[in-house]
Scaffold this motif. Structure first.
Motif, PDB file in Angstrom:
ATOM      1  N   UNK A   1      25.680  39.873  50.752  1.00  0.00           N
ATOM      2  CA  UNK A   1      25.697  39.678  52.369  1.00  0.00           C
ATOM      3  C   UNK A   1      27.100  39.648  52.685  1.00  0.00           C
ATOM      4  N   UNK A   2      27.530  39.871  53.858  1.00  0.00           N
ATOM      5  CA  UNK A   2      28.560  39.760  54.607  1.00  0.00           C
ATOM      6  C   UNK A   2      28.767  39.344  55.829  1.00  0.00           C
ATOM      7  N   UNK A   3      29.282  38.339  56.197  1.00  0.00           N
ATOM      8  CA  UNK A   3      29.332  37.866  57.709  1.00  0.00           C
ATOM      9  C   UNK A   3      30.769  37.850  58.199  1.00  0.00           C
ATOM     10  N   UNK A   4      30.974  38.751  59.153  1.00  0.00           N
ATOM     11  CA  UNK A   4      32.373  38.814  59.499  1.00  0.00           C
ATOM     12  C   UNK A   4      32.851  37.579  60.159  1.00  0.00           C
ATOM     13  N   UNK A   5      32.205  36.770  60.766  1.00  0.00           N
ATOM     14  CA  UNK A   5      32.564  35.542  61.328  1.00  0.00           C
ATOM     15  C   UNK A   5      32.834  34.530  60.158  1.00  0.00           C
ATOM     16  N   UNK A   6      32.384  34.727  59.011  1.00  0.00           N
ATOM     17  CA  UNK A   6      32.638  33.971  57.863  1.00  0.00           C
ATOM     18  C   UNK A   6      33.804  33.971  57.051  1.00  0.00           C
ATOM     19  N   UNK A   7      34.545  35.023  57.382  1.00  0.00           N
ATOM     20  CA  UNK A   7      35.875  35.429  56.951  1.00  0.00           C
ATOM     21  C   UNK A   7      37.064  34.570  57.344  1.00  0.00           C
ATOM     22  N   UNK A   8      37.858  33.737  56.617  1.00  0.00           N
ATOM     23  CA  UNK A   8      39.043  33.093  57.285  1.00  0.00           C
ATOM     24  C   UNK A   8      39.953  34.105  57.601  1.00  0.00           C
ATOM     25  N   UNK A   9      40.005  35.137  56.771  1.00  0.00           N
ATOM     26  CA  UNK A   9      41.183  36.203  56.915  1.00  0.00           C
ATOM     27  C   UNK A   9      40.856  36.894  58.081  1.00  0.00           C
ATOM     28  N   UNK A  10      39.579  37.305  58.325  1.00  0.00           N
ATOM     29  CA  UNK A  10      39.347  38.387  59.673  1.00  0.00           C
ATOM     30  C   UNK A  10      39.441  37.455  60.807  1.00  0.00           C
ATOM     31  N   UNK A  11      39.048  36.298  60.654  1.00  0.00           N
ATOM     32  CA  UNK A  11      39.173  35.250  61.851  1.00  0.00           C
ATOM     33  C   UNK A  11      40.513  35.009  62.270  1.00  0.00           C
ATOM     34  N   UNK A  12      41.551  35.002  61.416  1.00  0.00           N
ATOM     35  CA  UNK A  12      42.875  34.585  61.480  1.00  0.00           C
ATOM     36  C   UNK A  12      43.450  35.896  62.148  1.00  0.00           C
ATOM     37  N   UNK A  13      43.293  37.133  61.766  1.00  0.00           N
ATOM     38  CA  UNK A  13      43.635  38.246  62.186  1.00  0.00           C
ATOM     39  C   UNK A  13      43.093  38.632  63.584  1.00  0.00           C
ATOM     40  N   UNK A  14      41.930  38.277  63.911  1.00  0.00           N
ATOM     41  CA  UNK A  14      41.157  38.477  65.046  1.00  0.00           C
ATOM     42  C   UNK A  14      41.635  37.590  66.238  1.00  0.00           C
ATOM     43  N   UNK A  15      42.130  36.584  65.772  1.00  0.00           N
ATOM     44  CA  UNK A  15      42.589  35.414  66.860  1.00  0.00           C
ATOM     45  C   UNK A  15      43.569  36.270  67.848  1.00  0.00           C
ATOM     46  N   UNK A  16      44.618  37.013  67.039  1.00  0.00           N
ATOM     47  CA  UNK A  16      45.495  37.764  67.660  1.00  0.00           C
ATOM     48  C   UNK A  16      45.001  39.086  68.218  1.00  0.00           C
ATOM     49  N   UNK A  17      44.911  39.042  69.406  1.00  0.00           N
ATOM     50  CA  UNK A  17      44.315  40.296  69.978  1.00  0.00           C
ATOM     51  C   UNK A  17      44.998  41.672  69.504  1.00  0.00           C
ATOM     52  N   UNK A  18      46.070  41.587  69.195  1.00  0.00           N
ATOM     53  CA  UNK A  18      46.833  42.682  68.586  1.00  0.00           C
ATOM     54  C   UNK A  18      46.198  43.314  67.405  1.00  0.00           C
TER      55      UNK A  18
ATOM     56  N   UNK B   1      38.984  34.389  51.208  1.00  0.00           N
ATOM     57  CA  UNK B   1      40.184  33.574  50.685  1.00  0.00           C
ATOM     58  C   UNK B   1      40.440  32.480  52.043  1.00  0.00           C
ATOM     59  N   UNK B   2      40.731  31.160  51.970  1.00  0.00           N
ATOM     60  CA  UNK B   2      41.182  30.361  53.026  1.00  0.00           C
ATOM     61  C   UNK B   2      42.626  30.754  53.362  1.00  0.00           C
ATOM     62  N   UNK B   3      42.995  30.405  54.723  1.00  0.00           N
ATOM     63  CA  UNK B   3      44.254  30.882  55.109  1.00  0.00           C
ATOM     64  C   UNK B   3      45.127  29.551  55.122  1.00  0.00           C
ATOM     65  N   UNK B   4      46.561  29.430  54.827  1.00  0.00           N
ATOM     66  CA  UNK B   4      47.194  28.735  55.169  1.00  0.00           C
ATOM     67  C   UNK B   4      48.200  28.988  56.057  1.00  0.00           C
ATOM     68  N   UNK B   5      48.315  28.547  57.300  1.00  0.00           N
ATOM     69  CA  UNK B   5      48.973  29.048  58.430  1.00  0.00           C
ATOM     70  C   UNK B   5      50.465  28.508  58.139  1.00  0.00           C
ATOM     71  N   UNK B   6      51.127  29.696  58.314  1.00  0.00           N
ATOM     72  CA  UNK B   6      52.746  29.693  58.256  1.00  0.00           C
ATOM     73  C   UNK B   6      53.146  29.782  59.364  1.00  0.00           C
ATOM     74  N   UNK B   7      54.515  29.303  60.020  1.00  0.00           N
ATOM     75  CA  UNK B   7      55.146  29.495  61.113  1.00  0.00           C
ATOM     76  C   UNK B   7      55.373  30.933  61.656  1.00  0.00           C
TER      77      UNK B   7
END
Length: 170
Positions: free
Chosen positions: A80-97, A15-21
């Protein structure tokens, strides 16, 4: 029959991520959704393993049919599943926490895909299933994978607890 946990988890990951404040709140919501769906998928697969144990018991034909239905249901998963192609996982992983949590979810989903491949290779049809049941090979296949499932889910839950303990900071 479509497996709710499998198809839903795949949908969430793509799913694409719409960034929120409120980025932290958004990441927590996504984490809760992913963790819930990993739980559902794990529960479904645990029930499938229980069916596999029943194959050699009294009503083997009904159990064999349930296993074949499981294999058909698993076909709904992406191949197939590529972790780096998931917008959700990328959005989560940007925050090191959230990085470890995102990785644990990706590993869990990859493990489910590995099960799909394993079942498709070993049980292409009901004849192969009957042969595996006679040799008790099905119990070995599902038994080994059940241990992996429990380990992966425990890791998802552990990382989830960590991200939910993060304090809001201003």
């Amino acid at each position: 029959m479509e497996i709710p946990g499998i198809s839903t988890l795949s949908t969430i990951l793509k799913r694409p991520i719409e960034l929120r404040n409120d980025a932290l709140a958004q990441r927590r919501e996504l984490a809760a959704e992913l963790q819930e769906n990993c739980q559902k998928l794990a529960l479904f697969l645990k029930n499938a393993f229980r069916i596999a144990k029943q194959v050699n018991e009294v009503d083997s034909e009904a159990s064999e049919k349930k296993i074949m239905n499981l294999i058909d249901d698993l076909k709904h998963m992406d191949s197939t599943f590529m972790e780096e192609e998931s917008p959700v996982l990328q959005h989560l992983a940007i925050d090191m926490r959230f990085k470890d949590f995102a990785k644990s979810c990706a590993d869990f989903y990859q493990s489910a895909l590995n099960l799909k491949q394993l079942l498709n290779e070993n049980i292409p049809d009901s004849i192969a299933l009957k042969a595996l049941c006679k040799e008790e090979g099905l119990l070995k296949v599902t038994g080994a994978w059940q241990g992996e499932l429990e380990t992966m889910l425990a890791r998802v839950n552990q990382e989830y607890m960590k991200v939910m303990a993060i304090k809001f900071s201003w």
